[in-house]
Design a protein around this motif. Structure first.
Motif, short mmCIF file in Angstrom:
data_model
loop_
_atom_site.label_atom_id
_atom_site.label_comp_id
_atom_site.label_asym_id
_atom_site.label_seq_id
_atom_site.Cartn_x
_atom_site.Cartn_y
_atom_site.Cartn_z
N ARG A 317 -17.95 -8.80 -37.57
CA ARG A 317 -18.98 -9.08 -38.10
C ARG A 317 -19.50 -10.56 -37.56
O ARG A 317 -18.65 -11.25 -37.17
N SER A 318 -20.82 -10.64 -36.86
CA SER A 318 -21.17 -11.98 -36.06
C SER A 318 -21.21 -13.05 -37.05
O SER A 318 -21.73 -12.97 -38.15
N PRO A 319 -20.70 -14.37 -36.70
CA PRO A 319 -19.88 -14.62 -35.60
C PRO A 319 -18.27 -14.49 -35.64
O PRO A 319 -17.76 -14.77 -36.79
N ALA A 320 -18.03 -13.48 -34.81
CA ALA A 320 -16.26 -13.16 -35.06
C ALA A 320 -15.73 -13.84 -33.69
O ALA A 320 -16.06 -13.36 -32.41
N LEU A 321 -14.76 -14.62 -33.93
CA LEU A 321 -14.10 -15.26 -32.64
C LEU A 321 -12.69 -14.72 -32.41
O LEU A 321 -12.09 -14.52 -33.27
N ALA A 322 -12.36 -14.71 -31.25
CA ALA A 322 -11.06 -14.35 -30.78
C ALA A 322 -10.04 -15.16 -31.32
O ALA A 322 -10.24 -16.44 -31.49
#
Length: 375
Positions: A317-322
């Motif tokens: 789900r945005s924002p999803a960061l590494a």
């Protein structure tokens, strides 16, 4: 480090591209800069040079860094839905992915981010080889052949930093580029959950198969064939054939209709409806007529709930960061390498200034001050 642009014409081209993406006409931007429109025209054509203050002002107005205007953009492989052309959407993806890759490079350059490179040795020219490549990728992960949970963390173990950002409800699914030895993938967070996972698996295919990538995504038969192989890799990576066939047999004793069994498979493997129906047909679990009918009988949330409460986990789900990227950003901040404002920017607003811990340098300074005060 990115290569530097070698001409004012190239810099002017970057100014024009950034202006158009920001939605400014030449006249509007020129007025904000306090120069005549003809002067801006000459800048964009490379006929007029910019001084440092002018470039800084342009960067501020267009929401860019000065560095963005002076360096060669990374080449991006963009994935779009078949048969749809939208150059502006492609540019939006390339722009977002370019910025993410620059942020990754920053954290790598300051020593906060390291990631091992991974790749598959054999080339892929047939569907059978794509399926074998998917099995090899799973073997590298040691995860068996069941459903994969937390795909973002899984692909990171294969040397791919995965991000999900809302690129809008356009036609772009995602994109991939390589920066140094690290792969960077960006999927469109505007897609539904199961589609986001399929899109990320597709970008993993480009990463592991050492695919040629370029900004030209206009298509062509060769590219379409290559994309079909990457699609095959993606679905077999998410839903290995033997595992799906075995699960189908189990569900056949519980549910009479293929549609109900597909609900369960879609939810368990966390794959969107179109992908699971197509895969079931490829595995000869349903007929062509059933596939065509089921593709237009898309399920509702209520359908999933009715089948034993099956529902999707909202991965990516945005924002999803590494994860490794987010940890590196915090590590750089704690070391005092980047500012509080910069780490909030790097983390795309997932934290606020109030959420940040005390940098190590400040903590040490406070401790030293306390010791001196107690003497």
């Amino acid at each position: 480090m990115r290569a530097r642009l070698r001409s004012w014409a190239a810099v002017g081209g970057r100014v024009a591209a950034a202006r158009e993406l920001a939605g400014f006409s030449q006249r509007e931007l020129a007025e904000r800069l306090g120069i005549h429109r003809s002067a801006l025209t000459r800048v964009e054509l490379g006929q007029r040079q910019l001084d440092a203050l002018e470039l800084s002002r342009i960067a501020e107005l267009l929401g860019r860094t000065v560095e963005w205007f002076l360096t060669v953009p990374a080449e991006t492989l963009a994935s779009r839905r078949a048969g749809i052309s939208a150059d502006h959407d492609v540019q939006r993806l390339e722009d977002a992915l370019d910025q993410v890759s620059r942020d990754v490079e920053l954290l790598s350059d300051v020593g906060a981010l390291t990631l091992a490179a991974t790749g598959l040795q054999s080339g892929v020219t047939t569907l059978a080889e794509a399926e074998a490549g998917a099995a090899e990728a799973r073997a590298l992960l040691g995860c068996g052949d069941g459903p994969l949970v937390d795909l973002q963390a899984m692909v990171e173990r294969l040397g791919l930093l995965a991000f999900s950002l809302d690129l809008g409800p356009g036609v772009i699914d995602g994109g991939y580029l390589r920066t140094g030895q690290v792969g960077v993938a960006l999927v469109n967070g505007a897609a539904i959950a199961g589609q986001r996972r399929v899109n990320l698996a597709h970008e993993l295919g480009h990463h592991l198969l050492a695919d040629e990538y370029a900004a030209d995504v206009s298509g062509g038969s060769g590219r379409s064939e290559r994309e079909a192989l990457i699609d095959a890799f993606a679905i077999h990576f998410l839903m290995p054939g033997p595992s799906v066939i075995a699960r189908w047999a189990e569900l056949s004793g519980e549910w009479d209709y293929p549609r109900q069994r597909l609900f369960v498979l879609s939810a368990e493997y966390r794959v969107n409806w179109s992908a699971v129906v197509s895969h079931a047909y490829t595995l000869e679990l349903i007929s062509r007529a059933e596939r065509d009918l089921l593709q237009v009988q898309r399920p509702t949330v209520g359908d999933y709930i009715e089948v034993r409460g099956a529902r999707f986990a909202q991965e990516l789900r945005s924002p999803a960061l590494a994860p490794a990227y987010a940890q590196a950003a915090m590590r750089a901040y704690r070391r005092g390498v980047i500012s509080a404002d910069r780490v909030v920017e790097l983390l795309h607003g997932t934290v606020t200034l109030d959420d940040l811990p005390t940098p190590a340098s400040d903590a040490h300074r406070s401790a030293a001050d306390g010791r001196r005060a107690s003497r």
